[in-house]
Design an enzyme around this catalytic site. Sequence first.
Site, PDB file in Angstrom:
ATOM      1  N   HIS A   1      -7.539   3.022  11.241  1.00  0.00           N
ATOM      2  CA  HIS A   1      -7.371   4.441  11.555  1.00  0.00           C
ATOM      3  C   HIS A   1      -8.690   5.063  11.988  1.00  0.00           C
ATOM      4  O   HIS A   1      -8.713   5.948  12.838  1.00  0.00           O
ATOM      5  CB  HIS A   1      -6.779   5.180  10.363  1.00  0.00           C
ATOM      6  CG  HIS A   1      -5.382   4.769  10.077  1.00  0.00           C
ATOM      7  ND1 HIS A   1      -4.325   5.151  10.864  1.00  0.00           N
ATOM      8  CD2 HIS A   1      -4.858   3.985   9.110  1.00  0.00           C
ATOM      9  CE1 HIS A   1      -3.203   4.618  10.391  1.00  0.00           C
ATOM     10  NE2 HIS A   1      -3.508   3.904   9.329  1.00  0.00           N
TER      11      HIS A   1
ATOM     12  N   CYS B   1      -0.179   5.098   5.158  1.00  0.00           N
ATOM     13  CA  CYS B   1      -0.378   5.199   6.598  1.00  0.00           C
ATOM     14  C   CYS B   1       0.784   5.931   7.246  1.00  0.00           C
ATOM     15  O   CYS B   1       0.618   6.761   8.130  1.00  0.00           O
ATOM     16  CB  CYS B   1      -0.398   3.820   7.237  1.00  0.00           C
ATOM     17  SG  CYS B   1      -1.840   2.876   6.879  1.00  0.00           S
TER      18      CYS B   1
ATOM     19  N   CYS C   1      -5.634   5.201   5.103  1.00  0.00           N
ATOM     20  CA  CYS C   1      -5.345   3.951   4.407  1.00  0.00           C
ATOM     21  C   CYS C   1      -6.594   3.164   4.085  1.00  0.00           C
ATOM     22  O   CYS C   1      -7.451   2.976   4.932  1.00  0.00           O
ATOM     23  CB  CYS C   1      -4.421   3.080   5.251  1.00  0.00           C
ATOM     24  SG  CYS C   1      -4.081   1.521   4.439  1.00  0.00           S
TER      25      CYS C   1
ATOM     26  N   SER D   1       3.652   1.390  10.088  1.00  0.00           N
ATOM     27  CA  SER D   1       4.677   1.460   9.047  1.00  0.00           C
ATOM     28  C   SER D   1       5.623   2.624   9.241  1.00  0.00           C
ATOM     29  O   SER D   1       6.678   2.673   8.617  1.00  0.00           O
ATOM     30  CB  SER D   1       4.028   1.492   7.658  1.00  0.00           C
ATOM     31  OG  SER D   1       3.376   0.265   7.420  1.00  0.00           O
TER      32      SER D   1
ATOM     33  N   CYS E   1       2.770  -0.390   4.466  1.00  0.00           N
ATOM     34  CA  CYS E   1       1.552   0.376   4.270  1.00  0.00           C
ATOM     35  C   CYS E   1       1.974   1.832   4.381  1.00  0.00           C
ATOM     36  O   CYS E   1       1.975   2.408   5.451  1.00  0.00           O
ATOM     37  CB  CYS E   1       0.541   0.006   5.344  1.00  0.00           C
ATOM     38  SG  CYS E   1      -1.103   0.490   4.905  1.00  0.00           S
TER      39      CYS E   1
ATOM     40  N   CYS F   1      -5.762  -1.206   5.383  1.00  0.00           N
ATOM     41  CA  CYS F   1      -6.132  -1.460   6.775  1.00  0.00           C
ATOM     42  C   CYS F   1      -7.281  -0.492   7.078  1.00  0.00           C
ATOM     43  O   CYS F   1      -7.183   0.364   7.951  1.00  0.00           O
ATOM     44  CB  CYS F   1      -4.969  -1.252   7.715  1.00  0.00           C
ATOM     45  SG  CYS F   1      -3.839   0.048   7.238  1.00  0.00           S
TER      46      CYS F   1
ATOM     47  N   GLU G   1       0.863  -1.160   0.000  1.00  0.00           N
ATOM     48  CA  GLU G   1       0.000   0.000   0.000  1.00  0.00           C
ATOM     49  C   GLU G   1       0.906   1.219   0.000  1.00  0.00           C
ATOM     50  O   GLU G   1       1.824   1.301   0.815  1.00  0.00           O
ATOM     51  CB  GLU G   1      -0.899   0.001   1.237  1.00  0.00           C
ATOM     52  CG  GLU G   1      -2.073   0.957   1.147  1.00  0.00           C
ATOM     53  CD  GLU G   1      -1.635   2.404   1.154  1.00  0.00           C
ATOM     54  OE1 GLU G   1      -2.302   3.211   0.516  1.00  0.00           O
ATOM     55  OE2 GLU G   1      -0.621   2.726   1.792  1.00  0.00           O
TER      56      GLU G   1
ATOM     57  N   ARG H   1      -0.717  -4.391  10.808  1.00  0.00           N
ATOM     58  CA  ARG H   1       0.705  -4.158  10.592  1.00  0.00           C
ATOM     59  C   ARG H   1       1.443  -3.757  11.867  1.00  0.00           C
ATOM     60  O   ARG H   1       2.645  -3.525  11.818  1.00  0.00           O
ATOM     61  CB  ARG H   1       0.896  -3.102   9.514  1.00  0.00           C
ATOM     62  CG  ARG H   1       0.566  -3.645   8.157  1.00  0.00           C
ATOM     63  CD  ARG H   1       0.305  -2.576   7.132  1.00  0.00           C
ATOM     64  NE  ARG H   1      -0.159  -3.176   5.900  1.00  0.00           N
ATOM     65  CZ  ARG H   1      -1.406  -3.608   5.695  1.00  0.00           C
ATOM     66  NH1 ARG H   1      -2.311  -3.491   6.640  1.00  0.00           N
ATOM     67  NH2 ARG H   1      -1.741  -4.164   4.557  1.00  0.00           N
TER      68      ARG H   1
END
Lengths: 371, 220, 576, 151
Positions: free
Chosen positions: C68, C558, C61, C510, C555, C64, C14, C487
């Site tokens: 968030h 993010c 994102c 990330s 990701c 995922c 991502e 993640r």
Amino acid sequence: MRVFEKNPLEKGLAERLREHGVSRRGFLKFCAATASMMALPPAMIPAIAAALERARRPSVIWLSFQECTGCTESLTRSHAPTVEDLILDLISLDYHHTLQAAAGEAAEAAREQAMRDNHGQYLLIVDGSLPGPDANPGYSTIAGVSNYSMLMEAVEGAAAVIAVGTCAAFGGLPAAAPNPTGAVSVMDLVKDKPVVNVSGCPPVPMVITGVLAHFLTFGRLPELDEYHRPLAFFGQSIHDRCYRRPFYDKGLFAETFDDAGARAGWCLYRLGCKGPSTYNACATMRWNAGTSWPIEAGHPCLGCAEPRFWDAGGFYVPLSVPTGPASDYLLAAGAVGAVAGAVVATKARGRAKEEAAVRQPVTVEELEQKL
Amino acid sequence: MSDPMDFLLLTKGPLFNLAVTVFALGMAARILEILVNGRRPNYSEARGGQWLPGLRTVLTRSVADPGTFKRAPFNVVVGWLWHLGFIVTLLFFIPHIALIKSLLGLSWPGLPNPVVDLVTAVTLVALVATLVHRRTHRVKRRISTPEDYLVWTLVFLLVLSGYLAYNRIINPYPLALGLHILCAEVFLIVLPFTKLTHIFTVFIARWYNGASFGRRGVES
Amino acid sequence: MSERIVVDPITRIEGHLRIEAQMDGVNIAQAWSSGTMVRGIETILQGRDPRDAWAFAQRICGVCTLVHGLAAVRSVEDALAIELPTNAQLIRNLMIGAQYVHDHVMHFYHLHALDWVDVVSALSADPKATSTLAQSISGWSKSSPGYFSDTQKRLKGFIESGQLGIFANGYWGHPAYKLPPEANLMAFAHYLEALAWQRDAARLQAIFGGKNPHPNFVVGGVACPIDLNSDSAINAKKLAEVQSVIASMRQFVDQVYVPDTLAIAGFYPDWFQRGEGLGNFMCYGDLPATGSADPATFLFPRGVILNRDLTTIHEVDLHDDTQIQEFVSHAWYDYKGGKDTGLHPYQGETRLDYDGRGGVKPPYQQLDVTDGYTWLKAPRWKGHAVEVGPLARVLMLYAQGHAQTKELVDMTLTTLKLEQRALFSTLGRTAARTLESKIVVDAMQGWYDALVANIKAGDGRTFNETLWDPATWPREARGAGFMEAPRGALGHWIVIKDGRIDNYQAVVPSTWNAGPRDPSNQPGAYEAALADNHQLADVKQPLEILRTIHSFDPCIACAVHLVDPVTGERIEVKVV
Amino acid sequence: MSATMSGLPSIPVQVETPAGGGACHGNALAILHEVRHALERLISTGEATRIDLHALPFGAGDEAWLTALLGTGEVRATIEALGPTSVQETAIPGVWLVDYHNAEGQRLALHLEITCIPGILRTQCRELDTAVATLDTRLGAATPGGSRPLS
């Protein structure tokens, strides 16, 4: 916009499917599902079948800029056609960061190859906004190249551009106030190629595939509204097609989440539903293979398919309520006005008082005596 | 402004703030002026109470006396119709209630939308009839001022734009809603400075009248 | 002079990630990880209604897609001390659980598998032998010779069409691919099956949240009411659908995902010996049994492991401003107090300063790694660079003696004939992801049963209204919302003033993993992992880099974020 | 009631009142009127009609209400092609429900067909070209020592 002239040896869809052991009935069923997906009336099915008989896989280049990959995720939720049918049978997805095997130089080489081989004929799909030509190019780069350069280079040989998602279509979240990276939409930059906006944050999966299927079937883009959105999906508002609309008409509203009205499925207008001003297909196509959609799951519509929806007032504030602090203005101005009015009036009153002070009251008797 | 959404946001944001400001300034100034000024002092000895007659007049003046009714039944009936219609749509349409609640924190139950819709339609017809009457009635035509026509136009556009937006006759909806809000804003801005002020002063005036008569021991 | 390898774009992730590696012969000597896209979501959040924050934050994102949004909701709930109804907690857990399993399966098959599976080699597989192989590792029903023959036919037709689409220019035939053709064919079949399966799995979030990606949330509970007699609420029919999705998830994890991971890993034992990286691991913990206030009730525990020492778990406090800090010494930002200072998220400040902090004018060939080289900041816990994610969680569970984890880890190590040390590696990370999916999907059944029991007991509440109206809020409040995202550890910090967002900051998994070096030149987790025992068979085809980077499941959208200057200083921006 | 007419209970009609009431949100009724027009068209001109129920804003209970009201008729067929498609004649002769699903059981489309026989049920002329060859192959396989067609 004929894109299917390149490789005459390539087989049509019906033939490809038949080679996979798909029967004629299966093909007809595929056409029925395609019609449904394109929001075309079932009477069109024979025409769709005839067109798909000949359809070849167009090259598709998918560029991702300032995005969250939600649009790609949404695409993979499409169940008719499925994403695997899409990439194996219907289109040739020659560049797509999230799905492609190649990385780095090899990935860029695949893109350049596809652009050369299909010059003037490939479909360019963009998700995400991008920093405009005046913004710092370093805000978003791929392979060391700014998004702006990459877009303009790819647009040059494209047959048409599909801006997938509200960011690509209208600037979306990155362009929400105060737009820290100078983000712009695809349509802001692309003027000499047909642009279709498939808005939504993310778009309904079947709307993305529906536009692709339309291009594949008829070799041209569908009819568009004033925002360049396909009319078949964006022609009517959420409100007009909402199954809760009768409650709106009856004046029955949920006042909060989880009250009796919410449980009975009453209208969510007072909880801030933006359905009346939002044009999208959620109410009819619904999400995730018809499982549900936001309003069915009790949450007001955010209005995510409309331009500037991020700045269009709080998500839980009714549509009729002003976006600014109007009540503060009302109070302040009212107070100022009241003071001003009072001052003016008091002055006038002062004069009256002065007059009253020199007034000499008389009684009837006194008056009679004077006379 | 080519984009309907931009237009709607303009009317819902800065323009609305402006309209509300002008309206509140003007209206508060005028009302305060009236209230603080009071009436010209009446030095004569009171022959009766002021409060009760004042209140009574507020009520009785709302109904035309038989004489007036006989002389101008059209004025009375049609006037009543669209005044009432205007108030009902203004105060009992759910989106309006939501708006008022956001401004003043006050809220009350609304009417079903089809009822409001019907009332709006009747109001529009009555407003048109009023205009036709004003133009065809010889005396009325003579005494009509430009302000009368301006006010009529504003009221009519306000109700009409609301009707068109609700019934989705103008599309897209953000444009229709924006137009309606814009009409309301113009209405609010001119309200304190035209005869529209009577929306807020009519009862004060009637009370003053009634009270004044009451003091004199007369029933009005 | 040794060579600098650049991989940009890193695909099958991502976001936008660039890796530069300095070679020492065939070995990677040093690596730099760069996030090349910024949007400024935290700036955009300022001044808005905290109840709206989740929708903005969620769009950090779309992969995922839940985390968030929920972290934002939790930050507001933490700031205002809002208690959740039991049903809302359970529904959220189910949605989080679905996120894990969906995300991990898609990562394994669609983002990671092509690092290990040679699709072209599948053409030479014998469908019968493939069937025998598949049946030997699992009882999964789709395993007949005819099924694999059809799949192979489809693949053949596709490749012979000459338009390779997403498979074009893959490193097919690379010597690092070790699977026999039959395993490749089986994996390719499962690649397609997983695409189909994930569509079904995503429905769970749609039932409760209206859609997936980007399901809806609400501060104080969940938006979907419960009423068994209503068509428009969570009723018996919808609950039955949830149950069937959970069943399908469990079946896929048990019969496809876990066996495939073990089978594929078995061919790559050397990848259990490289790609370790930092050796420090951190978890915020998640999946509460009741409220999110008491970490002791979480399924995933909270804590930090340093230097692979599983005997000592260090405590983490999200509110302590000496613990979590972010540094920008190698990022394209500037701090008021100088680029070497570290700031806790509550005090977080950032200014985009691409040109001033070493950004190279595009188009560029190479980054200036001596100065800023990424849009990611470098977060540190008490000054330590730590790795977050599935491996951290599994280690934490293992260290705490979680019975199912112990059993699964030990079984995996025994099956693959590996020592415990092998966990700290590229494939250790990938295996941990699979194992925790199994743990979560089993727990989902428990939450579902608890939800049904609670409803049956007469509790239908899903929303706590008491603090919905901003008029009821204190003038100032601040809170930290945390999640164990698929993640890794995710935190959102919010400062509320007069009912509006005064400051907002997200420090995401990330960022911890893909972040750059800090002022003391400690590398981030990606950078450290790539420098651990990586040899490239062919510098033109850096498959090895992809394997280790993908094992983290990057990701990047993010990870890139910024906070508005607390001061009035504005980024020079042209608003169009 | 004449002797030749069957009693009401023997007519295969099954109407279920929707549970909880209020499930019909109004759109299902409009469809029924459309079906009525289509039936008249079918009777007078023989023209068939297809209505895509997926494209309509149904509430959660609308579809169940509609299908319950239309009831279940005598013919039911399942076609296995790209996943199952079920064809069901409703209790109203000439009104068919055609329900398309993909291999994973997710619905692709739901059509009401007002026709004498839905097109998808018919044998496809395009496939007749392989019919003789397929039968020959099977004959050959079934006959010990092989068999040649008589022609």
